[in-house]
Scaffold this active site. Structure first.
Site, PDB file in Angstrom:
ATOM      1  CE1 TYR A   1      -4.023  -1.501  -0.512  1.00  0.00           C
ATOM      2  CE2 TYR A   1      -3.598  -2.744   1.492  1.00  0.00           C
ATOM      3  CZ  TYR A   1      -4.349  -2.521   0.354  1.00  0.00           C
ATOM      4  OH  TYR A   1      -5.410  -3.329   0.083  1.00  0.00           O
TER       5      TYR A   1
ATOM      6  CG  ASP B   1      -5.985 -33.599   0.362  1.00  0.00           C
ATOM      7  OD1 ASP B   1      -6.357 -34.251   1.353  1.00  0.00           O
ATOM      8  OD2 ASP B   1      -6.468 -32.486   0.049  1.00  0.00           O
TER       9      ASP B   1
ATOM     10  CD  GLU C   1      -3.151 -30.617   1.313  1.00  0.00           C
ATOM     11  OE1 GLU C   1      -2.748 -31.772   1.075  1.00  0.00           O
ATOM     12  OE2 GLU C   1      -3.658 -29.882   0.455  1.00  0.00           O
TER      13      GLU C   1
END
Lengths: 621, 361
Positions: free
Chosen positions: B94, B245, B193
């Protein structure tokens, strides 16, 4: 006693009224879906208005309004400033199917069957039961006539419900109001809005105002004050005639002899040709045409094919011309570049035709979408059956990759910020069907469309290449003018050291003479500014050339030009390292859109050391 | 020593300034940050950047912008260090709003530039007082840490007894000045995970029954999470297994924990745990445990093929598993084990897999 089957059938046959015919042929007449019904209604009204204005040499001002009355009921209002319709004709024009003035002529015109506007009246009456209201006035000091009418569907005759003289603060014009079932869609290729936009494009002499159901008013502005030339009527050319037509013409003719019939009723047949035809057909020149038998007519037709007959006259066509198409496209499409091309007239089966095409590229056109295609026949946009049309086939068969567009496998519609348009004008446009939405794949027409599009494609390609070079130039300029000075300033500040002189680095990055031309249009003039800066470490002497439209008038050139010839101006320049010069001039006698890009050329300089101009290879001195 | 970050940044500015004064087109060289330029370092057993260099030169528009932004960033960090402030990466993004046309168009650009600066200067962004805004992941298990807290002073936290069910949140700074590892009573770390699996193992009491320390990775793990795992592994000597996974993206999560990520290969030594083992779900598990599956998407297939050319996956194990997955055309989530009941993962799957790695039971 029971009636015979034949009698029963006869009874039924009689009952097949116009209404039934209409119902059965809705799809042919363009009323098959609710949304299309609205498009067709507006289209028929606008076609009529444009034709009427053209015939009377009036610049058309057309107002279209669509109001939503209930869920699927809309009021369609169409008003023009055309010549108006005489009182006696009003009921027939709007209340009788197949009534029209153009049914028997051979001429480039928008509508031809005369089913058009009365079809709209019929459709509205069938779907909502409401009469059509017509208001027309033929002169400032004439009364305006108002009619409420329906079509007597059994007799195909207008049935007048109300007839009045009213006052209307309009010089001349016609206004139609119908209430019909429909569905209003926006932002679709097949919509009233799109139809009107395309119409405005191909008729830049028309001003069209459109009020949508939500009250939004969209104005398609007039871009030309010239009413297109009225196409001239011609007689049928023998080459395109069919047996039935010849027989009917022979029956209806007022000639007493076959030879005078041939000379009088066909184009391009003189006395000698008529004799030749008769002898080839083994027919007596003095034969009464009305007595021509089927077999004789067949022989006559064969003789047409074996005798050399001149191509039909071409002045019956009224193309738009490259400049007008360009203006029409530019006002409706926010593109960077528009290229247009008008082909010379040509003939298929004895029918004169002429093709015009345009390609619009860049600007606000979407980059990732399939290209849009806009088709026209005799100045009428074709919205439906795109896939069946010869124009589509022509566009799809061109390998647009060669012209700088993306196209899978080099066929089909390409992807990119591009719009194609093509206009086929003919005394007899070969539509694929009665709904007149697609032009048949006639080899002669396809070939012409391809040639016209390819010519536009070449100019688009030149534009794309030029834009790419310009983009690179802009980037370099940005580096040397903005970024590099800031890098020097910031670095010095971080290290608390003096800002170094970066001009040698600029020369290293650019190492060339930068030529940057711009133009803008105001008050009838194009103002051209060309900045030339020598960003090399050496002094440069060279010639700078500017191309301009040959019709333009060059004024106020600074510095004074050294030479000027047809379409080319020259300066001799000498610039030391880091020197720059601002060249300016103005071009008169041009309309907005007539001048596209500032095209500069140079000579007597190493091409590697120039940015923003091509090396001039032509002859000048 | 405290001046080193400033010195290193000024070195970059000095080299640019030198180019300018010598009338050379300014440029900066840095290690090429792609998979074609990562090499295995035998000493540290992690993947680091190789010898390929990329040049950012002001000759091109992109290079010129990058240089200008670099100088702006250096100026910003210098001022921040001088005034003893710090900022998040997002705040820095920013702040660039005020840099006129040199401003970043998205935070990814400014994050990447900070990483570039790390590569060029061989400093850490922490040294530049820049920190990520995301907090680290969670830990549950019998691990005791001592954390420097906001208002000064130290707090000793046991990640089993002193925390709720969500566990102990890993702070963004896990360096020694902020966090001390006191001790751990456990046999191994299991990095997970998904939050769903983390909660399942917590609910089933896996941390106690198997003497495990559970770390939730929250997808692709943040630097502090990877650094924390690395520290527990090397300082307390606990082995690490990674449980994700069974799809190409999860293999990359494991790779970043064990081998180092391509994006941060300049600090692999500091973040990666070379001893970490991949537990599952492997493509073989999909077959052996007959797990419910989804079809591989086009992106999945693309990712798997990319991994076949990624040197980090160059060993026999990964080559075999990736090819198997491409043959299967299927993937499974770790929670697909629930097909056999909620306790199956802790009572059957994990013990079997751990013992096949020579751990647990």
């Amino acid at each position: 006693m029971a009636s015979t089957i034949a009698e029963e059938l006869a009874e039924k046959q009689r009952e097949i009224s116009v209404a039934e015919f209409f119902e059965r042929n809705r799809h042919i007449l363009g009323f098959d879906t609710l949304s299309r019904a609205l498009v067709t209604s507006v289209k028929e009204a606008v076609d009529n208005s444009l034709d009427a204005c053209e015939e009377a040499s009036i610049l058309p001002d057309i107002n279209i309004g669509i109001d939503r009355i209930s869920k699927n009921e809309y009021r369609i209002t169409a008003e023009d400033n055309g010549p108006g319709i005489v009182k006696e004709q009003i009921p027939k024009v709007f209340g009788q199917l197949l009534y029209g003035s153009r049914f028997h002529t051979v001429r480039q015109s928008r509508g031809q069957q005369g089913i058009g506007i009365s079809g709209v009246v019929m459709y509205s009456q069938l779907t909502t039961g409401r009469p059509a209201r017509i208001l027309s006035k033929i002169g400032p000091d004439r009364p305006a006539h108002l009619y409420d009418l329906i079509i007597d569907t059994k007799k195909n005759r207008p049935e007048i419900l109300r007839e009045e003289i009213v006052s209307w603060d309009k010089g001349t014009g016609t206004r139609l109001e119908v209430v019909a079932m429909g569905k209003y869609v926006r932002e679709k290729r097949q919509s009233v809005l799109e139809y009107l936009r395309s119409t405005a494009m191909i008729n830049p002499h028309a001003q069209i105002e459109f009020r949508e159901p939500d009250g939004t008013v969209i104005t398609f502005k007039r871009a030309s004050d010239r009413v297109p030339q009225l196409p001239i009527e011609i007689k049928p050319h023998p080459e395109g005639c069919e047996l039935g037509t010849v027989m009917k013409m022979a029956k209806d003719t007022e000639s007493y002899r076959l030879s005078s019939f041939l000379v009088g009723e066909f184009s391009r047949i003189g006395n000698r040709t008529a004799r030749e035809i008769c002898s080839k057909a083994l027919l007596d020149e003095d034969l009464r045409p009305q007595d021509l038998s089927r077999g004789q007519a067949k022989r006559l037709l064969q003789a047409f094919g074996s005798v050399k007959i001149m191509a039909p006259p071409m002045d019956c066509l009224s193309p738009m011309g490259e400049v007008l198409i360009k203006r029409g496209v530019k006002k409706e499409i926010a593109a960077d570049m528009v290229a247009t091309s008008t082909r010379p007239p040509s003939v298929y089966s004895g029918n004169p035709f002429q093709v015009e095409a345009g390609v619009a590229y860049g600007g606000e056109l979407p980059k990732e979408q399939t290209a849009k295609l806009i088709r026209f026949a005799n100045r009428v946009p074709l919205l439906y059956q795109q896939g069946d049309c010869v124009i589509t086939k022509a566009v799809e068969s061109i390998d647009w990759r060669r012209y700088g567009l993306e196209q899978r496998g080099g066929e089909g519609l390409p992807v990119g910020p591009v719009v194609f348009l093509a206009h086929v004008a003919s005394t007899n446009v070969p539509y694929t069907s009665e709904s007149k939405e697609a032009i048949a794949d006639v080899p002669e027409i396809r070939n012409e469309v391809e040639l016209a599009l390819r010519e536009c494609g070449r100019r688009m390609q030149a534009h794309i290449k030029k834009s790419e070079r310009l983009q690179k130039l802009k980037e370099k300029e940005e580096i040397i003018r903005k970024i590099l000075p800031l890098i020097a300033e910031k670095t010095s500040k971080v290290l608390d050291k003096p800002i170094p002189d970066i001009s040698p680095i600029i020369a290293k990055i650019m190492d060339s003479v930068l030529i940057d031309g711009k133009s803008d249009y105001a008050d009838g003039f194009y103002r051209v500014k060309i900045g030339v800066t020598n960003y090399t470490l050496h002094s440069k002497t060279f010639g700078l050339y500017l191309r301009f439209p040959s019709t333009a008038l060059i004024e106020d050139a600074s510095p004074q030009l050294d030479e000027s010839k047809a379409g080319l101006i020259a300066w001799k320049l000498r610039l030391g390292p880091n020197d720059s010069i601002a060249i300016s001039l103005r071009m008169g006698n041009l309309e907005l859109g007539d001048y596209d890009m500032v095209e500069c050329y140079v000579d007597k300089i190493d091409p590697e050391k120039v940015m923003g101009a091509e090396i001039w290879n032509g002859e000048f001195t | 020593m405290s001046n080193k970050p400033v010195e290193s940044l000024e070195d970059v500015a000095r080299s640019v300034y030198k180019d300018l004064v010598e009338a050379k087109i300014p440029k900066v060289n840095l290690s090429t940050r792609t998979k074609s330029n990562i090499v295995f370092d035998d000493d540290s057993r992690v993947w680091k950047y190789g010898d390929q260099l990329s040049t950012r030169s002001a000759k091109t528009s992109d290079g010129a912008y990058m240089l200008l932004r670099t100088i702006y960033t250096i100026e910003f960090i210098k001022e921040m260090l001088a005034t003893n402030k710090s900022s998040t990466l997002r705040e820095m993004y920013y702040i660039s709003e005020g840099w006129d046309f040199a401003k970043f168009h998205e935070q990814q650009e400014s994050d990447r530039l900070v990483e570039d600066l790390e590569v060029i200067t061989r400093q850490l962004r922490e040294d530049f007082k820049l920190r990520p805004e995301e907090n680290g992941a969670s830990i549950i298990g019998n691990l005791t840490v001592e954390e420097e807290v906001r208002r000064g002073g130290k707090r000793r936290i046991n990640c089993k007894d002193d925390v709720g069910d969500a566990g102990y949140t890993i702070p963004t700074n896990v360096e020694k000045d902020k966090l001390r590892l006191v001790d751990a009573d456990g046999d191994f770390i299991i990095a997970l995970e998904t939050g769903g699996m983390f909660d399942r193992l917590v609910e089933n009491g896996f941390d106690e029954s198997s003497r495990a320390i559970l770390v939730h990775l929250k997808g692709q793990p943040a630097r502090s999470t990877r650094r924390m795992i690395k520290r527990i592994n090397s300082e307390l000597g606990l082995p690490v297994v990674v449980f994700t996974d069974g799809d190409p993206w999860s293999f990359r999560i494991y790779a970043s924990v064990a081998y180092g990520a391509i994006k941060t290969a300049h600090i692999s030594e500091y973040l990666a745990t070379p001893d970490a083992r991949f537990l599952g779900i492997t493509p073989s598990d999909i077959v052996n445990y007959n797990l419910p599956t989804d079809k591989l998407t086009d992106q999945d297939v693309k990712a798997l093929n990319t991994e076949l050319t990624d040197p980090r996956f160059g060993n026999e194990f990964w080559k075999g598993e990736i090819k198997l997955q491409l043959e299967l055309g299927k993937k499974s989530e770790q929670q697909a084990l629930a097909k056999y009941g909620l306790d199956y993962v802790t009572e059957t799957y994990l013990p079997e897999k751990l013992s096949s790695l020579g751990m647990g039971g």
